[in-house]
Write a protein that holds these residues in place. Structure first.
Motif, short mmCIF file in Angstrom:
data_model
loop_
_atom_site.label_atom_id
_atom_site.label_comp_id
_atom_site.label_asym_id
_atom_site.label_seq_id
_atom_site.Cartn_x
_atom_site.Cartn_y
_atom_site.Cartn_z
N ASN A 128 -16.84 -19.27 33.48
CA ASN A 128 -17.77 -20.36 33.84
C ASN A 128 -17.25 -21.70 33.31
O ASN A 128 -18.03 -22.59 33.02
N ILE A 129 -15.94 -21.80 33.17
CA ILE A 129 -15.37 -23.02 32.59
C ILE A 129 -15.41 -24.16 33.62
O ILE A 129 -15.82 -25.28 33.30
N THR A 130 -15.01 -23.85 34.86
CA THR A 130 -14.99 -24.90 35.89
C THR A 130 -16.41 -25.35 36.25
O THR A 130 -16.62 -26.50 36.62
N SER A 131 -17.36 -24.44 36.14
CA SER A 131 -18.73 -24.74 36.59
C SER A 131 -19.63 -25.30 35.49
O SER A 131 -20.35 -26.27 35.71
N GLU A 132 -19.57 -24.70 34.30
CA GLU A 132 -20.55 -25.06 33.26
C GLU A 132 -19.95 -25.66 31.99
O GLU A 132 -20.50 -26.60 31.44
N VAL A 133 -18.87 -25.07 31.53
CA VAL A 133 -18.35 -25.50 30.23
C VAL A 133 -17.68 -26.86 30.34
O VAL A 133 -17.97 -27.77 29.56
N LEU A 134 -16.81 -27.01 31.34
CA LEU A 134 -16.12 -28.30 31.55
C LEU A 134 -16.28 -28.76 33.00
O LEU A 134 -15.29 -28.80 33.75
N PRO A 135 -17.49 -29.11 33.39
CA PRO A 135 -17.67 -29.49 34.81
C PRO A 135 -16.88 -30.74 35.20
O PRO A 135 -16.61 -30.95 36.37
N ASN A 136 -16.49 -31.54 34.19
CA ASN A 136 -15.72 -32.76 34.51
C ASN A 136 -14.23 -32.62 34.21
O ASN A 136 -13.53 -33.63 34.03
N ALA A 137 -13.74 -31.40 34.15
CA ALA A 137 -12.31 -31.19 33.87
C ALA A 137 -11.46 -31.94 34.90
O ALA A 137 -11.87 -32.13 36.05
N ASP A 138 -10.25 -32.35 34.46
CA ASP A 138 -9.36 -33.12 35.35
C ASP A 138 -8.82 -32.25 36.49
O ASP A 138 -8.67 -32.70 37.61
N VAL A 139 -8.49 -31.01 36.16
CA VAL A 139 -7.95 -30.09 37.16
C VAL A 139 -8.66 -28.75 36.96
O VAL A 139 -8.88 -28.33 35.83
N LYS A 140 -9.03 -28.11 38.08
CA LYS A 140 -9.72 -26.82 37.98
C LYS A 140 -9.01 -25.80 38.87
O LYS A 140 -8.77 -26.07 40.05
N PHE A 141 -8.73 -24.65 38.30
CA PHE A 141 -8.13 -23.56 39.08
C PHE A 141 -9.07 -22.36 39.06
O PHE A 141 -9.70 -22.06 38.05
N PHE A 142 -9.10 -21.67 40.20
CA PHE A 142 -9.83 -20.41 40.30
C PHE A 142 -8.81 -19.37 40.74
O PHE A 142 -8.26 -19.44 41.84
N ASP A 194 -14.71 -28.14 43.81
CA ASP A 194 -13.54 -28.92 43.40
C ASP A 194 -12.47 -28.08 42.69
O ASP A 194 -11.55 -28.62 42.09
N SER A 195 -12.60 -26.74 42.77
CA SER A 195 -11.57 -25.88 42.17
C SER A 195 -10.49 -25.55 43.19
O SER A 195 -10.78 -25.41 44.38
N ILE A 196 -9.27 -25.40 42.70
CA ILE A 196 -8.16 -24.99 43.58
C ILE A 196 -8.07 -23.47 43.51
O ILE A 196 -7.86 -22.90 42.44
N LEU A 197 -8.29 -22.82 44.65
CA LEU A 197 -8.25 -21.36 44.70
C LEU A 197 -6.79 -20.89 44.81
O LEU A 197 -6.07 -21.32 45.72
N VAL A 198 -6.38 -20.03 43.90
CA VAL A 198 -5.01 -19.50 43.93
C VAL A 198 -5.09 -17.97 43.94
O VAL A 198 -5.56 -17.37 42.97
N ASP A 199 -4.68 -17.35 45.05
CA ASP A 199 -4.60 -15.89 45.12
C ASP A 199 -3.16 -15.51 44.82
O ASP A 199 -2.26 -15.83 45.59
N ASN A 200 -2.94 -14.84 43.69
CA ASN A 200 -1.56 -14.57 43.28
C ASN A 200 -1.17 -13.10 43.46
O ASN A 200 -0.26 -12.62 42.78
N THR A 201 -1.87 -12.40 44.39
CA THR A 201 -1.53 -10.99 44.64
C THR A 201 -0.04 -10.82 44.91
O THR A 201 0.59 -9.90 44.40
N ASP A 202 0.51 -11.72 45.72
CA ASP A 202 1.92 -11.58 46.09
C ASP A 202 2.83 -12.56 45.35
O ASP A 202 3.90 -12.91 45.82
#
Ligand code: DC
Length: 226
Positions: A128-142, A194-202
């Motif tokens: 819950n870092i991108t949503s609640e803990v640091l909602p104003n973070a400079d860069v967000k990854f999911f 505002d999060s960047i979704l990264v699927d790293n399966t491959d």
């Protein structure tokens, strides 16, 4: 200050990504899962494996969790004892996931994390870092990866640590955790707009780090922070 927030499923490689980005961008890395795992360990030592609000109310103020750093390495302390190694099992991950359903536990983790973010250029990971803990973070990854891939990664981790487990056990535990982390009443994991979704399966871990590094640099330059 530079603050990067990372959320993602268990076994999606958040820890390795954060360690890699921290090194490349000269940030301090805080692993919030470790804080909740230490709380889980406290209850496990009391032989409490299922929680109710009454149990949380009774015990939440009876222990202390702190983090310290030896260079880049996070040391997680439970009542001043270093439990950094002991908490790294799938069982403690599952305990942490149960504890995390209670706002009283999440408030303590959030307070530690926000103080950290105010004091250091940092990267913080959890659910819950991108949503609640640091909602104003400079860069967000999911971060995400197929569950079979995540189970294999966890199995290898356990094997390296000498923890005996099977693929089916790890898979079942991850399925439970995924469900619990995304369906609980408070602080559930969500993909923010505002999060960047990264699927790293491959992707390999170095590829994931390089990919996210390039995106983070671009964003931080845009913000005038690099
Ligand atoms: O990232 P991890 O596997 O160490 O996390 C263990 C559990 O803790 C995870 O299943 C959910 C919970 N958690 C959470 O709810 N919020 C966080 N910020 C970090 C972890």
């Amino acid at each position: 200050m530079i603050n990067i927030a990372v959320d993602g499923y268990a076994g999606s490689g958040k820890g390795e990504l954060c360690r890699g980005l921290a090194k490349k961008l000269n940030l301090k890395h805080l692993d919030t899962g470790a804080i909740l795992r230490a709380m889980g360990l406290y209850f496990a030592r009391l032989n409490i494996e299922e929680f109710t609000q009454d149990i949380i109310d009774k015990y939440i103020k009876t222990f202390e969790v702190k983090v310290e750093f030896e260079g880049d390495k996070q040391i997680t302390l439970l009542n001043r004892q270093d439990v950094s190694k002991e908490i790294r099992t799938e069982k403690m991950g599952a305990m942490a996931s149960k504890v995390a359903r209670y706002p009283e536990a999440m408030e303590r983790m959030t307070a530690i994390s926000r103080t950290f973010a105010e004091n250091y250029d940092c990267i913080i990971d959890g659910r819950n870092i991108t949503s609640e803990v640091l909602p104003n973070a400079d860069v967000k990854f999911f971060l995400d990866a197929k569950i079979e891939c995540r189970a294999n990664r966890r199995l290898q981790d356990d094997y390296r640590r000498g923890v005996e487990t099977t693929y089916d056990e790890v898979l079942a535990s991850l399925q439970k955790r995924d469900y619990s982390d995304t369906h609980r009443e408070f602080s559930k994991m969500v993909l923010t707009h505002d999060s960047i979704l990264v699927d790293n399966t491959d992707m390999t871990i170095p590829q994931t780090i390089e990919h996210c590094y390039n995106l983070a640099v671009e964003k931080l330059k845009e913000l005038g922070k690099l």
